[in-house]
Write an enzyme that holds these catalytic residues in place. Structure first.
Site, PDB file in Angstrom:
ATOM      1  N   GLN A 143       0.830  -1.197   0.000  1.00  0.00           N
ATOM      2  CA  GLN A 143       0.000   0.000   0.000  1.00  0.00           C
ATOM      3  C   GLN A 143       0.870   1.256   0.000  1.00  0.00           C
ATOM      4  O   GLN A 143       2.087   1.192   0.179  1.00  0.00           O
ATOM      5  CB  GLN A 143      -0.893   0.008   1.242  1.00  0.00           C
ATOM      6  CG  GLN A 143      -0.116  -0.068   2.546  1.00  0.00           C
ATOM      7  CD  GLN A 143      -0.944  -0.562   3.712  1.00  0.00           C
ATOM      8  OE1 GLN A 143      -2.138  -0.783   3.607  1.00  0.00           O
ATOM      9  NE2 GLN A 143      -0.306  -0.733   4.849  1.00  0.00           N
ATOM     10  N   ASP A 163      -0.904   1.471  13.671  1.00  0.00           N
ATOM     11  CA  ASP A 163      -0.523   2.787  14.197  1.00  0.00           C
ATOM     12  C   ASP A 163      -0.361   2.786  15.704  1.00  0.00           C
ATOM     13  O   ASP A 163       0.269   3.677  16.271  1.00  0.00           O
ATOM     14  CB  ASP A 163      -1.558   3.831  13.798  1.00  0.00           C
ATOM     15  CG  ASP A 163      -2.975   3.427  14.182  1.00  0.00           C
ATOM     16  OD1 ASP A 163      -3.336   3.575  15.369  1.00  0.00           O
ATOM     17  OD2 ASP A 163      -3.718   2.966  13.291  1.00  0.00           O
ATOM     18  N   ALA A 209      -4.504 -11.437   8.020  1.00  0.00           N
ATOM     19  CA  ALA A 209      -5.357 -11.720   9.174  1.00  0.00           C
ATOM     20  C   ALA A 209      -6.143 -13.013   8.992  1.00  0.00           C
ATOM     21  O   ALA A 209      -6.319 -13.783   9.950  1.00  0.00           O
ATOM     22  CB  ALA A 209      -6.302 -10.548   9.415  1.00  0.00           C
ATOM     23  N   ASP A 229      -9.504  -3.764  13.223  1.00  0.00           N
ATOM     24  CA  ASP A 229      -9.319  -2.350  12.910  1.00  0.00           C
ATOM     25  C   ASP A 229      -8.608  -2.235  11.567  1.00  0.00           C
ATOM     26  O   ASP A 229      -7.461  -1.807  11.471  1.00  0.00           O
ATOM     27  CB  ASP A 229      -8.508  -1.673  14.019  1.00  0.00           C
ATOM     28  CG  ASP A 229      -8.455  -0.162  13.862  1.00  0.00           C
ATOM     29  OD1 ASP A 229      -9.329   0.382  13.163  1.00  0.00           O
ATOM     30  OD2 ASP A 229      -7.540   0.469  14.421  1.00  0.00           O
TER      31      ASP A 229
END
Length: 512
Positions: free
Chosen positions: A243, A297, A352, A369
């Site tokens: 990304q 993050d 995931a 998230d």
């Protein structure tokens, strides 16, 4: 120096091999840019590759109209291809920065590059006809082009994109194509008229200078193209294997973007993370083992560590660069209170879905998230199959929660996630909050057994050190009016019948 027929044929094959490399990499570069700028990666890869293959067919058809000086036209084609490959990303970034029609430029470049490659293969076959018999000629020419495509694909996936990025990879391939074509020119120059030879030599100098100038100015040009699309100053930008990560700054506040979509702002990220973390944590007695999918993050983990009985947190993020940002970049280390370096945290860089399939552990709370499901890749992590895996790994009294986009701007997508979770066998409680920089945002919380709204309203967070969430606002987080869109016909999202990313993309985002 006089070259033999075998040496001339070999030079031609090397040129086709290089074309195979640069051509396939150009396809992948444009497809990647299209997925970033336009969205929907699978659709963009499909369209770019299909358009380029179609254009190659047109190029092959047009080649029959070139009856003289085929070697000269072949070399000119190589030169033009070197320029287009080199500047493909640069031009796309500039257009993306100043207009809203970057998609048109990307598709146009795909057609041009496809046409040139389509011209080259018939040209090469006709030239090589003088050096090899037909039986060997066709197979050798096509073989070298296809083999080059394999090498180009491997290079882009494992070297170009992760290490050189979209700024420098095109120029490297452009120089490769240019260098090989010049070698071919030197080998075949005796077949070129003296007048054409001199013109080509001058052209090689001009093209080399042009590509060198493009390489020299590429970084500031790309930065300009990016910056004009962001209202705030870019302070961090990295193209990873997975990304594009961008961090911007306005006054003392920072914002995180992934593929152009805002993920958080330090101005109000606590209005997102506090409700998402603390309601689930207060609906289960045990906090011993927590799973976080995404959240590199570190802000979500920061909130989790406000509970002293937390023994272990496992954070799974696909992109190691995102995890590194949360661990080591000073802005995020400050924002997440250095939570990503807490000894109780284990970080795993893995998909995931695959992680859930492999892990043997069960968790007290599972947090999902992840970025919004705006493409098929992310859609997989919002499916019935994925939620069944989550249910399997959730302890009997555990709580699951996923970010679910906006109940107002993507209404059908929000309720699709809720319905899909219920189809997976979980009892759900939708939640939402008004986040200043994101608008109205939502989550869906779930358990094995139903949880009453009265139980949620009784949640007490007064003893926690929170910036925004308090007991008074909790009832509002689970209070909804009527949906703004008819949700009666919404389908369950599955891997084999993906619906969610379509609902998301058809949302009312123009109202945001």
């Amino acid at each position: 120096m006089a070259y033999t027929k075998k040496q001339k044929s070999l030079a031609l094959k090397i040129a086709l091999f290089a074309t195979g490399i640069s051509g396939i990499v150009a396809e992948y570069i444009l497809s990647t840019l299209a997925s970033y700028f336009i969205g929907n990666a699978i659709l963009q890869f499909t369209l770019i590759v299909s358009i380029m293959l179609f254009a190659m067919g047109l190029g092959s058809r047009f080649s029959k109209f070139f009856t003289k000086q085929v070697i000269v036209y072949f070399i000119l084609t190589e030169l033009i291809l070197s320029i287009l490959v080199s500047f493909s990303a640069l031009v796309s970034y500039v257009v993306y920065g100043v207009t809203d029609v970057s998609w048109l430029v990307i598709y146009f470049l795909s057609i041009l590059i496809g046409l040139l490659i389509g011209l080259e293969i018939p040209f090469a076959t006709r030239i090589n006809d003088e050096f090899e018999e037909l039986r060997l000629n066709i197979s050798n020419i096509l073989e070298k082009d296809y083999f080059g495509s394999l090498i180009g694909g491997l290079f882009f996936a494992f070297v170009g994109l992760p290490y050189l990025g979209l700024t420098y990879t095109p120029f490297l391939l452009g120089f490769l194509n240019l260098g090989v074509s010049y070698y071919l020119f030197r080998v075949l120059k005796e077949h070129v008229s003296l007048k054409a030879r001199k013109r080509l030599e001058i052209t090689y100098v001009l093209v080399t200078v042009l590509i060198l100038l493009g390489l020299y100015f590429s970084k500031p040009i790309v930065q300009y193209g990016e910056q004009v699309k962001y209202k705030d100053k870019i302070v961090y930008s990295k193209q990873t294997k997975y990304q594009k990560i961008v961090v911007t700054k306005w006054k003392q506040w920072y914002s995180l973007y992934i593929n152009g979509n805002q993920q958080l702002s330090s101005f109000d990220e606590f209005m997102y993370h506090e409700p998402m973390v603390h309601l689930p944590m207060n609906l289960t007695k045990s906090h011993a083992n927590i799973l976080v999918l995404g959240g590199g993050d570190g802000c979500l983990v920061r909130e989790v560590f406000k509970y002293e009985d937390v023994q272990k947190v496992t954070l799974v993020d696909l992109d190691p660069n995102m995890v590194d940002l949360g661990k080591n970049y000073s802005v995020f280390k400050t924002l997440n209170n250095n939570a990503m370096n807490d000894p109780r945290l284990e970080t795993i860089t893995q998909d995931a879905f695959n992680f859930l399939e492999e892990t043997k552990e069960k968790y007290d709370v599972i947090y999902v998230d992840l970025p919004d499901p705006n493409n098929l890749d992310l859609n997989k992590l919002y499916t019935k199959e994925f939620y069944k895996l989550c249910k399997l790994k959730l302890k009997k009294d555990g709580v699951f929660i996923t970010q679910a986009g906006s109940p107002y701007y993507a209404t059908k997508a929000f309720y699709c996630i809720d319905k899909t979770l219920r189809a997976a066998g979980l009892k759900t409680i939708p939640m939402h909050n008004q986040i200043l920089t994101l608008g109205e945002w939502g989550w869906v919380m779930a358990k094995h057994n139903s949880v009453s709204k009265r139980e949620i309203i009784k949640v007490n967070v007064s003893e926690l050190n929170l910036k925004w969430l308090n007991n008074n606002v909790i009832p509002q987080l689970i209070a909804f009016g009527k949906p703004l869109t008819d949700t009666t016909g919404i389908k369950v999202n599955t891997i084999f019948s993906p619906k969610l990313y379509i609902y998301y993309r058809e949302g009312n985002w123009d109202l945001y």
